[in-house]
Design an enzyme around this catalytic site. Sequence first.
Site: not given
Length: 234
Positions: A9, A87, A114, A183-184
Amino acid sequence: MHQLVLLRHGESVWNKENLFTGWTDVELSPSGEEESRKAGLLLKEHGFVFDMAFTSLLKRAIKTLWIVLEQMDLMWIPERKEWRLNERHYGALQGLNKAQTAEQYGDEQVKLWRRSYKVRPPALAEGDRRHPSFDPRYHSLQGELLPSTECLQDTVERVLPFWRQQAVPALRQGKRILIAAHGNSLRGLIKYLDQVSDEDIVGLEIPTGSPLVYELDSDLKPMRHYYLETGKTG
């Protein structure tokens, strides 16, 4: 050859403010909207067409998809919203500033939360109103499926049933697919497709609003993948 395009996104308002986002449902920033428009135009200019699209239950990914499809004049194609594409859930860190969290807990601890593949951040308490059990979009899910925190490994394991049950059958039917996600969750798909090690996947950076094209063979194994704007291999 089978065609698959992955798209993180566009920038969200919390990306811009350097906050842990996770399952918090935040808006795209103006820059994120512009990234999404450019991604749609880029895909159209390169002759891409999609038969169906998948996205998460979070509006920053949903709106990215809508903007892209609008630019491509493809808003009519079927789209499916899948919670498994959400996410990674950052637990009690959600809503906290990343720099301030590092000051409080130390850089090494926050780096572990993280970037470690198997270390989870502190969990949300079940009574915390940020817990997904309070969100109506997840009421149809059984309680044990709803995370109160996740490491990257958890996210990968959550995403793979989507790949096997939704994406693979569509690709085998010859459908050209766009997946607009996070992203993940995209790291999870890339890890599986490219057989990336646990150690290497945590360092993989996926830019916002940049279409990642996969060309897959008859067994759905990658023959080639590249970011569209540069042709650079991912």
